[in-house]
Write an enzyme that holds these catalytic residues in place. Structure first.
Site, PDB file in Angstrom:
ATOM      1  N   GLU A   1       0.818  -1.213   0.000  1.00  9.45           N
ATOM      2  CA  GLU A   1       0.000   0.000   0.000  1.00  9.45           C
ATOM      3  C   GLU A   1       0.852   1.265   0.000  1.00  9.45           C
ATOM      4  O   GLU A   1       0.429   2.311  -0.524  1.00  9.45           O
ATOM      5  CB  GLU A   1      -0.951   0.007   1.204  1.00  9.45           C
TER       6      GLU A   1
ATOM      7  N   PHE B   1      12.423   5.653   2.934  1.00  9.45           N
ATOM      8  CA  PHE B   1      13.106   4.890   1.897  1.00  9.45           C
ATOM      9  C   PHE B   1      12.133   3.868   1.314  1.00  9.45           C
ATOM     10  O   PHE B   1      11.125   3.514   1.909  1.00  9.45           O
ATOM     11  CB  PHE B   1      14.478   4.375   2.319  1.00  9.45           C
TER      12      PHE B   1
ATOM     13  N   ASP C   1      20.673  -0.088  -2.131  1.00  7.34           N
ATOM     14  CA  ASP C   1      20.265  -1.468  -1.828  1.00  7.34           C
ATOM     15  C   ASP C   1      19.307  -1.511  -0.634  1.00  7.34           C
ATOM     16  O   ASP C   1      18.338  -2.279  -0.615  1.00  7.34           O
ATOM     17  CB  ASP C   1      21.485  -2.343  -1.562  1.00  7.34           C
TER      18      ASP C   1
ATOM     19  N   ASN D   1      25.958  -1.201  -1.834  1.00 10.24           N
ATOM     20  CA  ASN D   1      27.111  -1.309  -0.931  1.00 10.24           C
ATOM     21  C   ASN D   1      26.792  -2.242   0.248  1.00 10.24           C
ATOM     22  O   ASN D   1      27.480  -2.216   1.264  1.00 10.24           O
ATOM     23  CB  ASN D   1      27.549   0.076  -0.416  1.00 10.24           C
TER      24      ASN D   1
ATOM     25  N   THR E   1      24.803  -2.008   2.496  1.00  9.50           N
ATOM     26  CA  THR E   1      24.804  -1.213   3.735  1.00  9.50           C
ATOM     27  C   THR E   1      23.750  -0.117   3.668  1.00  9.50           C
ATOM     28  O   THR E   1      23.502   0.437   2.592  1.00  9.50           O
ATOM     29  CB  THR E   1      26.180  -0.502   3.911  1.00  9.50           C
TER      30      THR E   1
ATOM     31  N   TYR F   1      31.474   4.381  -0.728  1.00 11.26           N
ATOM     32  CA  TYR F   1      31.539   5.822  -0.422  1.00 11.26           C
ATOM     33  C   TYR F   1      32.881   6.155   0.209  1.00 11.26           C
ATOM     34  O   TYR F   1      33.461   5.338   0.924  1.00 11.26           O
ATOM     35  CB  TYR F   1      30.445   6.209   0.586  1.00 11.26           C
TER      36      TYR F   1
HETATM   37  N1  TP9 Z   1      13.073   3.760   7.553  1.00 15.04           N
HETATM   38  C1  TP9 Z   1      12.370   4.428   6.608  1.00 15.04           C
HETATM   39  C2  TP9 Z   1      11.027   3.923   6.223  1.00 15.04           C
HETATM   40  N2  TP9 Z   1      12.857   5.501   5.996  1.00 15.04           N
HETATM   41  C3  TP9 Z   1      14.065   5.971   6.358  1.00 15.04           C
HETATM   42  N3  TP9 Z   1      14.506   7.071   5.738  1.00 15.04           N
HETATM   43  C4  TP9 Z   1      14.835   5.316   7.324  1.00 15.04           C
HETATM   44  C5  TP9 Z   1      14.292   4.201   7.901  1.00 15.04           C
HETATM   45  C6  TP9 Z   1      16.193   5.808   7.764  1.00 15.04           C
HETATM   46  N4  TP9 Z   1      17.073   5.821   6.653  1.00 15.04           N
HETATM   47  S1  TP9 Z   1      18.489   6.521   4.285  1.00 15.04           S
HETATM   48  C7  TP9 Z   1      18.607   5.012   5.062  1.00 15.04           C
HETATM   49  C8  TP9 Z   1      17.840   4.803   6.198  1.00 15.04           C
HETATM   50  C9  TP9 Z   1      17.863   3.507   6.939  1.00 15.04           C
HETATM   51  C10 TP9 Z   1      19.543   4.013   4.476  1.00 15.04           C
HETATM   52  C11 TP9 Z   1      19.611   3.982   2.987  1.00 15.04           C
HETATM   53  O1  TP9 Z   1      20.446   2.931   2.585  1.00 15.04           O
HETATM   54  P1  TP9 Z   1      20.586   2.635   1.060  1.00 15.04           P
HETATM   55  O2  TP9 Z   1      21.343   1.361   0.882  1.00 15.04           O
HETATM   56  O3  TP9 Z   1      19.271   2.716   0.391  1.00 15.04           O
HETATM   57  O4  TP9 Z   1      21.441   3.870   0.549  1.00 15.04           O
HETATM   58  P2  TP9 Z   1      22.983   4.221   0.867  1.00 15.04           P
HETATM   59  O5  TP9 Z   1      23.536   4.619  -0.449  1.00 15.04           O
HETATM   60  O6  TP9 Z   1      22.966   5.331   1.856  1.00 15.04           O
HETATM   61  O7  TP9 Z   1      23.656   2.985   1.367  1.00 15.04           O
HETATM   62 MG    MG Z   2      23.354   1.075   0.560  1.00 12.53          MG
END
Ligand code: TP9
Ligand code: MG
Length: 573
Positions: free
Chosen positions: A57, A438, A463, A490, A492, A561
């Site tokens: 949703e 995200f 990812d 990555n 991560t 990074y």
């Molecule tokens: N849960 C939700 C629903 N939204 C957010 N923004 C978070 C937690 C906190 N943010 S931005 C991020 C988090 C956990 C990690 C993103 O990881 P990625 O692999 O998508 O990107 P990167 O390039 O920073 O590793």
């Molecule tokens: Mg990542």
């Protein structure tokens, strides 16, 4: 029983009236997931209004959000009761914080069985949705559904635009409405743009602003999305080109000037100094002695300390709503006005002014160009700026002038997108500036492609974010949307690893690291062709292939990074 839709039944139910009224307000698609209320609504009751089934949703909510943003019309999403509604709520929160006119709908237990927290799947959905919507109501009498839709649309289209919510008890949704009981006036025509409040004396404030502009040496315009919603893009281009005033934007207003416009000083993010290893914010705002914010909205994450630089600067705020954040932004001149009308009036009031000499940002432009040209082949994976550069060049080669969309999910890479992504039209770069959940990227890209079917759409996602919502790869394949998705991998939650380092000078893997996911296989398993690319040459040819394919394509790019924690002083942690 046939799986193909049969002829719509003729019975006048609340369900039919609901869809008729939404359609009368310009809604052609409802995005969502249907539950047991399917017994009351098929979503084929009204010709010209279709249902798009999503895997989650949240996806439905974001698709409605982005379609509403780009089309300027209200859009709708739907969930079943209980868990469907709570899943939808993050999409609704996105429309609130990102300002989109979305009518969110959810089924509810039968009207005689609403015992929240006791009846099976029954939650107090109106109470859950109320604080993050502009209007939230439950249907009480079937024939009144039309009025509820009108109220929802009006509230959603009033600045600040946002979501509305209607709870639909299943028995009332399926109930027949007797001929005559449903007779209501035709839907009022949609306003040409969102409704706004206006100061009685806004025209006098035009004169004051013109005087401030005359006195300023280096004025800058800070532009937010309300300027786009107001239809002020052409007027603001004309104004700044005549007066030679630089334009700096929020993430979401990128593209109000085309990418290579000399007065386009770019979109800003609090991460830019750290990414570039360069005093970018100081270069952009340091010399500015007057900041005119046009359609500025605090929720878009451009914070006043970024422009003040600790110095008391003259500021003028022009927005369609009263100032909601006086503690963080108390302008010298505060104008609640229609942004377009104000911009045109300011243009007329400054007719005699000599053009300004914009402050020089050549060192910043050179730093950005140097970054994008980075030809190094890193052994541990590409760098995101290299990925963005490849995406930009294939976009420039593929899109017609003034077209194309780059969508970004949420993660550290998103701030590279804000800085580096090409955006040649309003909403040519899309990200969730306000809510930043995200998993936003895939649904946002799908809606952008639906809204702009003839234009290329590229998606960059990490990812972590991508796999939080990757089930809707199947939706992308089913709808055959020719989006080119790049997953920068990555293994991560990289942005969070950065915060660990900022706060603790070290990281803790169990809180941020994943085991490896094969995104190529994941895509293929969902019916999306995919490849892995390890360097610029491979990525460019993969992007070119994807852009010409006519169906969805995914590219996984292993990345790493280089954190430079010293440069992230502007972040508040
Ligand atoms: N849960 C939700 C629903 N939204 C957010 N923004 C978070 C937690 C906190 N943010 S931005 C991020 C988090 C956990 C990690 C993103 O990881 P990625 O692999 O998508 O990107 P990167 O390039 O920073 O590793
Ligand atoms: Mg990542």
């Amino acid at each position: 029983m046939s799986r193909v839709s049969s002829a719509p039944s003729e019975q006048n139910t609340a369900a039919r009236l609901l869809l008729e009224r939404l359609h009368a307000h310009g809604v052609n698609t409802v995005f969502g997931v249907v539950g047991r209320e399917a017994a009351a609504i098929l979503f084929d009751e009204v010709e010209g209004l279709d249902f798009v089934l999503t895997r989650h949703e949240f996806t439905a909510g974001v698709m409605a959000d982005v379609l509403a943003r780009i089309t300027g019309r209200p859009q709708a999403c739907f969930a079943t009761l209980g868990p469907g509604m709570t899943n939808l709520s993050t999409g609704v929160a996105t429309s609130m914080l990102d300002r989109s006119a979305v009518v969110a709908l959810a089924a509810q237990s039968e009207s005689y069985d609403i015992f929240p927290n006791d009846t099976h799947q029954c939650l107090d959905s109106v109470s859950i949705m109320r604080p993050m919507t502009k209007y939230a109501a439950e249907l009480q009498r079937p024939a009144e559904i039309t009025d509820l839709v009108d109220s929802a649309v009006t509230a959603s289209l009033t600045e600040p635009v946002g979501p509305s919510f209607i709870s639909l008890p299943v028995d009332l949704l399926g109930a027949g409405v007797p001929e005559g009981a449903a007779e209501v006036p035709a839907a009022p025509p949609l306003p040409a743009k969102p409704l706004a409040t206006v100061d009685a004396d806004w025209q006098q404030k035009v004169t004051v602003t013109a005087e401030l502009l005359a006195a300023a040496e280096h004025p800058v315009l800070v532009v937010g999305a309300a300027a786009i919603r107001s239809g002020a893009v052409e007027a603001l281009r004309a104004l700044v080109e005549r007066l030679n005033i630089p334009v700096i934007t929020t993430y979401i207003a990128k593209g109000v000037l085309p990418q290579d416009h000399p007065l386009g000083y770019g979109a800003v993010t609090g991460y830019m100094d750290g990414i570039l290893g360069f005093p970018a914010l100081e270069t952009l705002f340091g010399p500015a002695d007057l900041v005119v914010t046009l359609g500025y909205d605090y929720s878009e994450d451009l914070r006043p300390p970024m422009w003040t630089r600790g110095v008391d600067k003259r500021t003028v705020r022009i927005a369609p709503t009263a100032n909601p954040v006086p503690r963080v932004y108390r302008p010298d001149v505060d104008v609640v006005a229609d942004v377009l009308a104000f911009t045109e009036a300011l243009d007329a009031a400054t007719a005699g002014l000599e053009p300004k000499t914009p402050h020089d940002i050549t060192p910043l432009r050179e730093r950005i160009a140097e970054f994008l040209a980075d030809a190094e082949e890193y052994a541990d994976g590409m760098r995101v700026h290299q990925v963005m550069d490849c995406m930009n060049s294939v976009m420039a080669a593929t899109a017609r002038e003034g077209e194309g969309t780059i969508v970004s999910d949420i993660g550290f890479f998103r701030h590279y997108g804000v800085l580096f992504a090409r955006a040649d039209q309003p909403y040519g770069f899309l990200t969730s500036a306000g809510c930043s959940s995200f998993g936003y990227g895939l649904p946002a890209a799908m809606a952008a492609q639906l809204a702009r079917p003839e234009e290329p759409v590229f998606l960059i996602a990490g990812d972590g974010g991508f796999h939080s919502n990757s089930a809707d790869l199947e939706t992308m394949a089913r709808l055959n949307l020719p989006i080119v998705t790049v997953v920068v991998n990555n293994d991560t939650n990289g942005l969070i690893e950065l915060y660990q380092n900022l706060g603790h000078r070290r990281s803790h893997d169990p809180a941020v690291r994943f085991s490896s996911v094969d995104f190529v296989q994941l895509a293929q398993a969902n019916g999306v062709e995919a490849v892995r690319a390890g360097d610029r040459a491979e990525l460019i040819s993969a992007l070119e292939k994807g852009a010409g394919l006519g169906r969805p394509f995914l590219i996984e790019v292993p990345i790493a990074y280089d954190f430079q924690p010293g440069g992230f002083g502007a972040l508040e942690i």
